[in-house]
Design an enzyme around this catalytic site. Structure first.
Site, PDB file in Angstrom:
ATOM      1  CD  GLU A 189       3.580   3.554   4.515  1.00 31.98           C
ATOM      2  OE1 GLU A 189       4.753   3.724   4.907  1.00 31.98           O
ATOM      3  OE2 GLU A 189       3.034   2.434   4.491  1.00 31.98           O
ATOM      4  CG  ASP A 198      -7.670   3.527   5.396  1.00 29.92           C
ATOM      5  OD1 ASP A 198      -6.664   2.831   5.613  1.00 29.92           O
ATOM      6  OD2 ASP A 198      -7.738   4.368   4.476  1.00 29.92           O
ATOM      7  CG  LEU A 256      -2.000  -1.045   1.302  1.00 29.77           C
ATOM      8  CD1 LEU A 256      -2.842  -0.839   2.550  1.00 29.77           C
ATOM      9  CD2 LEU A 256      -2.877  -1.016   0.063  1.00 29.77           C
ATOM     10  N   GLY A 257       2.053   1.176   0.555  1.00 30.69           N
ATOM     11  CA  GLY A 257       2.915   2.339   0.604  1.00 30.69           C
ATOM     12  C   GLY A 257       4.197   2.041   1.335  1.00 30.69           C
ATOM     13  CG  HIS A 315       5.271  -1.324  11.425  1.00 30.36           C
ATOM     14  ND1 HIS A 315       6.047  -2.034  10.527  1.00 30.36           N
ATOM     15  CD2 HIS A 315       4.479  -0.515  10.680  1.00 30.36           C
ATOM     16  CE1 HIS A 315       5.724  -1.669   9.289  1.00 30.36           C
ATOM     17  NE2 HIS A 315       4.781  -0.751   9.373  1.00 30.36           N
TER      18      HIS A 315
END
Length: 578
Positions: free
Chosen positions: A237, A298, A196-197, A246
């Site tokens: 990110e 999200d 995703l990034g 993380h």
């Protein structure tokens, strides 16, 4: 993750050897490439671990200066200028300005605890939910001091990108970073492998500093796709870019890793989807799975902790690795209303009367990258623009043919003195002929006498060699675009504003030594900090500053950007190395 802080250098060395697990998962699960990229960068750059250890030690010292919980929660407000580099292969990937703005809005809400779901934090963690007081704004001023929307777009032939930073360089098909000391660079593109990034942590190379986000996980609306359609991939990110790890410490399920933050519970590994509180692991009451630095969807992430806020804000304190962003002018429009509006210039018409046999089907120059079919003999692309620096530049173009490839005569013009015509010396920048449909390229030199600012680029393709920049012709097409000249005559002649409250550079152009004169009101005892960038935005290292003299003899001839600060006054200026 709540742990006693271990040796930062040792911990970072461990990161170089242990990257996050590779999961066999589809796009319905979050997958961030930041830790894998960090491990690769550490293997390639032996000095990175030490630089990151120094940054982490500065963060620890900053946190230690806060003597109580209320002070630990306090954060210094800062607004970071953002440039978004959009790389698209398909029309759907060319995301709208509105979608880009939605991502900026999400960042502002999440990094200022203004998110509408902040009230969803469980009561056990409510007292730890922090407002980092970090804001974001699309850049209004580019590295050359010109007005900008903060958005660059480029159509590419590449269908997907990996995590090797190729999207960050024009030489590998992408777009170059703007100076990382003044901007947050965001690249939006079609990432492969379910990623995703990914972000670059503080301490990495300036030319690749920033964040990359998958087109379908960027902002809200448009291409954004559930469950990553609320802009939280950007929040996650950018958290890495601001030195957050993380939350589970990337140790598999060992319960021994650390995110270098003391108020996040020790956690076994990442959480996915939308968990229900509590979710215990590692003998805790519950993971802080709703933290932006976990792997949940999200809709399930909505908080930073107080410790994370302190760690991020350490970057902007004295000695912090991103402190220069506090004095960046990137978020301020140039001129401040003092520059008079430019005079309107009207150009002569130029048009082919027939495009039944041939037309212009490709124009590429800087961020201008347009493929097209016939446009009735003329296309007005003046709303499309790119920056054009003094010096060597290359433009690519090609013809489309209905069937037979006829000989076409190409003439390319730039109105360097902005007087509304293309008849002045040097304004015919390319002239050639070809009967091929393949892409042609011409290299031209923007003269130092060119006037700074927006002006017209005109391409004329005709079957008649006598065709000029104006008038109608039989077969072929004309296309107009806008180019913004940087580093030209006005920049060199004005040098640095001679006001009593600004720095002054001389001589400019300089051959070996560039003198830096302080403002009349400045404290002569304050040390100077100087950074030099080339026009691609890459920082130049290895220059010597002795007192108020910068040794520039080792620089290649050309235009450079200089930022000078004494801690109280900062100036962003151009100079010429002759």
């Amino acid at each position: 993750m709540k742990k006693t802080f271990y040796s930062v250098a040792l911990g970072l060395a461990g990161l170089a050897l242990t990257s996050s697990p590779v999961l066999a998962q589809g796009p319905q699960h979050r997958n961030c490439g930041s830790m894998d990229v960090l491990a690769q960068q550490m293997a390639a750059d032996p000095g990175l671990a030490q630089r990151m250890a120094s940054i982490d030690n500065q963060a620890l010292q900053f946190a230690a200066q806060k003597t109580n919980a209320a002070q630990r929660g306090a954060a210094a407000a800062i607004t970071i200028p953002v440039v978004v580099h959009v790389l698209y292969n398909t029309t759907a990937q060319n995301i709208s300005d509105a979608q880009i703005q939605s991502q900026i809005d999400v960042l502002n809400a999440d990094f200022q605890k203004l998110n509408s779901d902040a009230s969803s934090v469980p009561s056990a963690f409510a007292s730890l939910a922090a407002n980092p007081s970090i804001g974001f704004v699309l850049a209004k001023r580019d590295p050359s001091g010109n007005a900008t929307t903060g958005i660059e777009r480029k159509q590419v032939t590449q269908t997907s990108w990996g995590t090797d930073d190729k999207m960050k360089k024009t030489t590998t098909g992408g777009l170059n970073a703007w100076p990382s000391g003044s901007y947050l660079n965001l690249w939006v593109c079609n990432l492969s492998g379910g990623v995703l990034g990914y972000a670059q942590f503080p301490g990495g190379a300036t030319a690749t500093d920033g964040v990359v986000i998958l087109t379908t996980a960027f902002g809200k609306g448009g291409s954004a796709t559930a469950p990553f359609n609320l802009g939280r991939t950007g929040t996650h990110e950018v958290g890495h870019w601001l030195n957050l790890y993380h939350i589970w410490g990337d140790d598999g399920t060992a319960c021994t890793g650390s995110d270098q933050v003391s108020d996040t519970p020790n956690q076994a590994d990442e959480n996915y989807g939308a968990p229900t509180y509590p979710q215990p692991s590692c003998s805790n009451t519950s993971d802080m799975f709703m933290n932006y630095m976990d792997y949940v969807d999200d809709r399930a992430m909505y908080m930073f902790s107080t410790g994370q806020s302190t760690r991020m804000n350490a970057l902007f304190a004295t000695g912090g690795s991103r402190a220069s962003l506090k004095t960046s002018l990137g978020g301020t429009a140039p001129g401040g209303g003092t520059t008079p509006p430019p005079t309107t210039v009207t150009y002569c018409t130029s048009k082919g009367t027939s495009v039944g046999y041939e037309w212009i089907d490709l124009v590429q120059l800087g961020s201008i990258n347009r493929s097209s079919a016939a446009n009735a003999g003329y296309y007005d692309g003046s709303a499309t623009s790119t920056n054009l620096a003094v010096g060597s530049n290359t433009i690519s173009y090609s013809a489309g043919f209905a069937s037979t490839g006829y000989t076409e005569y190409w003439k390319i013009y730039i109105d360097y003195n902005q007087d509304g015509d293309f008849t002045d010396s040097g304004e015919l920048v390319a002239s050639r002929s070809s009967n091929l449909a393949s892409t042609l390229s011409s290299t031209f030199t923007v003269p130092a006498t060119a006037k700074n600012g927006a002006t017209r680029l005109r391409l004329v393709m005709s079957d008649n060699s006598a065709t000029t920049s104006c008038g109608s012709f039989s077969y072929g097409e004309t296309e107009d675009y806008t180019v913004t000249i940087t580093g030209g005559a006005s920049a060199r002649s004005t040098r640095l504003a001679a006001g009593a409250d600004q720095f002054r550079l001389y001589p400019n152009p300089a051959s070996s030594v560039l003198n830096i004169a302080r403002p009349a009101t400045a404290d002569a005892e304050l040390p100077l900090t100087v950074r030099v960038y080339d026009l691609r935005g890459a920082e130049i290292h290895g220059l010597t500053l002795a007192g108020e003299q910068l040794q520039v003899s080792t620089l290649a001839k050309g235009i450079y950007l200089l930022t000078v600060s004494d801690g109280q006054t900062t100036s962003h200026q151009r100079f010429v190395k002759e």
